[in-house]
Design a protein around this motif. Structure first.
Motif, short mmCIF file in Angstrom:
data_model
loop_
_atom_site.label_atom_id
_atom_site.label_comp_id
_atom_site.label_asym_id
_atom_site.label_seq_id
_atom_site.Cartn_x
_atom_site.Cartn_y
_atom_site.Cartn_z
N PRO A 23 -16.11 34.41 40.23
CA PRO A 23 -16.20 32.99 40.70
C PRO A 23 -17.68 32.15 40.50
N PRO A 24 -17.63 31.28 40.63
CA PRO A 24 -19.08 30.57 39.69
C PRO A 24 -20.18 30.99 40.98
N GLY A 25 -21.12 31.36 40.24
CA GLY A 25 -22.43 32.13 41.14
C GLY A 25 -22.08 33.77 41.14
N SER A 26 -21.14 34.46 39.93
CA SER A 26 -21.38 35.97 40.30
C SER A 26 -22.87 36.04 39.32
N PRO A 27 -23.39 37.15 38.85
CA PRO A 27 -23.87 37.10 37.96
C PRO A 27 -24.18 37.93 36.61
N ALA A 28 -22.58 38.28 36.66
CA ALA A 28 -22.00 38.66 35.46
C ALA A 28 -21.50 36.89 34.94
N ARG A 29 -22.72 36.64 33.75
CA ARG A 29 -22.66 35.40 32.81
C ARG A 29 -22.66 35.29 31.46
N PRO A 30 -22.08 34.73 31.05
CA PRO A 30 -21.96 35.54 29.24
C PRO A 30 -23.13 34.28 28.47
N SER A 31 -23.72 33.42 29.37
CA SER A 31 -24.21 32.04 28.03
C SER A 31 -25.43 31.73 29.53
N SER A 32 -26.26 31.32 28.96
CA SER A 32 -27.49 30.46 29.24
C SER A 32 -26.94 29.30 30.00
N LEU A 33 -25.59 28.89 29.38
CA LEU A 33 -25.19 27.19 29.18
C LEU A 33 -24.01 27.20 30.89
N ARG A 37 -24.33 29.84 33.34
CA ARG A 37 -25.71 30.19 33.99
C ARG A 37 -26.23 28.58 34.81
N ARG A 38 -26.81 27.53 33.82
CA ARG A 38 -27.31 26.78 34.21
C ARG A 38 -26.08 25.73 34.76
N CYS A 39 -24.83 25.40 34.14
CA CYS A 39 -23.84 25.07 34.80
C CYS A 39 -23.49 24.69 36.44
N THR A 40 -23.86 26.56 36.23
CA THR A 40 -22.98 26.77 37.63
C THR A 40 -24.60 27.24 39.00
N ARG A 41 -25.91 27.04 37.86
CA ARG A 41 -26.36 26.34 39.30
C ARG A 41 -26.30 24.95 39.87
N ILE A 42 -26.42 24.39 38.62
CA ILE A 42 -26.04 22.93 39.27
C ILE A 42 -24.62 22.56 40.44
N ALA A 43 -23.58 22.71 39.71
CA ALA A 43 -22.41 22.90 40.43
C ALA A 43 -23.04 23.30 42.07
N GLU A 44 -23.14 24.13 41.92
CA GLU A 44 -23.42 25.29 43.20
C GLU A 44 -24.79 24.12 44.00
N SER A 45 -25.27 23.38 43.28
CA SER A 45 -26.43 22.81 44.04
C SER A 45 -26.30 21.60 45.36
#
Length: 312
Positions: free
Chosen positions: A8-18, A20-28
């Motif tokens: 799921p989005p927000g889990s610690p295992a993210r393959p790229s900085s993009l 992770r950045r999109c995850t932070r935006i989508a969950e904000s």
């Protein structure tokens, strides 16, 4: 080969900085607020377009429509990129599929201008507000899950209306041809009677034919307005409880896993609590078997005072 678990989005295992950045935006929270405001503004624009003689406001509304399309496309792109290397997991949720279809449908070739199909698609965007409210999502899910039960209710209601319609045609066809002249008119009259607004008038007309017609109307109201409607309410309430349990299960499945053991932390806490309860039950069973009484032991001074004088 076992199926891979969706990350799921927000889990610690993210393959790229993009991602992770999109995850932070989508969950904000700010991202959700912006989308809600844009959907609301889109609904207002759709309402304004229903008026005639807009004059110079027409080009502005057309420009706003393209602005809404751009915002919604950017929203979908950000939410898809938040899934990292598994963008297909975005389509595992029904609300995500609905959002994608509603937003992508306006770009179908042939849908342009002021066609009815395009207006329907644009109106469907307003329904996207449901996904931002857990309560509304639960209600919609409950309604969808209640469709099989509602289908059975409708079949029973149709049979009841048909039987009472035929009975009403036999009794009132000659005296009240406008209400019971045919089976179609009789069923329509009984369907309107479900609101019970015209019940006094129909009872008065029936009493003019025969006092026994009171049994016809009383039994119909008791069966339809009380029994059948209560069955429908029970079906919907049961589906509502199932939808709440399903929503809670999905929240647990999409929980965070900070310890990296592959199990959401909320599930870990539930398992630990269950194991502690089992351990308490086991200790209680052992105490009963060993006949150990729970009491406060004597103090050291009491122990010294009870010892024999030779043991001091």
């Amino acid at each position: 080969m076992p199926a891979q678990r969706a990350v799921p989005p927000g889990s610690p295992a993210r393959p790229s900085s993009l991602a992770r950045r999109c995850t932070r935006i989508a969950e904000s929270r700010a991202f959700d607020v912006v989308i809600i405001v844009v959907i609301g503004a889109n609904a207002v624009v759709l309402g304004i377009e229903t008026y005639e003689h807009l004059g110079s406001a027409g080009p502005l509304l057309h420009a706003l429509e393209w602005f809404f399309r751009a915002v919604f496309v950017v929203e979908i792109v950000i939410r898809v990129l938040a899934y990292g290397r598994r963008p297909q997991d975005f389509f595992r949720q029904g609300w995500n599929v609905f959002d994608f279809v509603v937003i992508a449908a306006v770009f179908i070739p042939g849908l342009h201008g002021d066609t009815t199909a395009l207006r329907v698609i644009r109106i469907a965007r307003v329904l996207r507000l449901v996904r931002f409210s857990p309560g509304l999502r639960t209600i919609v899910t409950a309604l969808l899950r209640s469709l099989p039960g509602v289908g059975g209710f409708l079949a029973l209601a149709i049979v009841t209306l048909y039987v009472y319609g035929m009975t009403g045609w036999l009794i009132f066809a000659k005296e009240q041809p406008e209400q019971y002249g045919t089976i179609g008119r009789a069923v329509l009259t009984l369907f309107v009677l479900l609101s019970q607004e015209n019940l006094p008038d129909l009872i008065a007309q029936g009493m003019a034919v025969s006092p026994w017609t009171l049994i016809y109307y009383v039994s119909y109201v008791l069966i339809t307005a009380n029994l059948l409607l209560n069955i429908l309410i029970a079906v919907i309430v049961n589906s509502m409880e199932e939808a709440r349990r399903l929503e809670a299960t999905e929240r647990l499945a999409d929980g965070y896993d900070e310890d990296g053991d592959g199990v959401p932390d909320e599930v870990d806490r539930i398992v630990i609590a269950q194991r502690l309860d089992d351990l308490r039950d086991l200790v209680a069973d052992l105490e009963r078997e060993l006949r150990i009484e729970r009491k406060v032991g004597p103090t050291r001074s009491e122990q010294r005072s009870t010892r024999p004088s030779g043991e001091q």
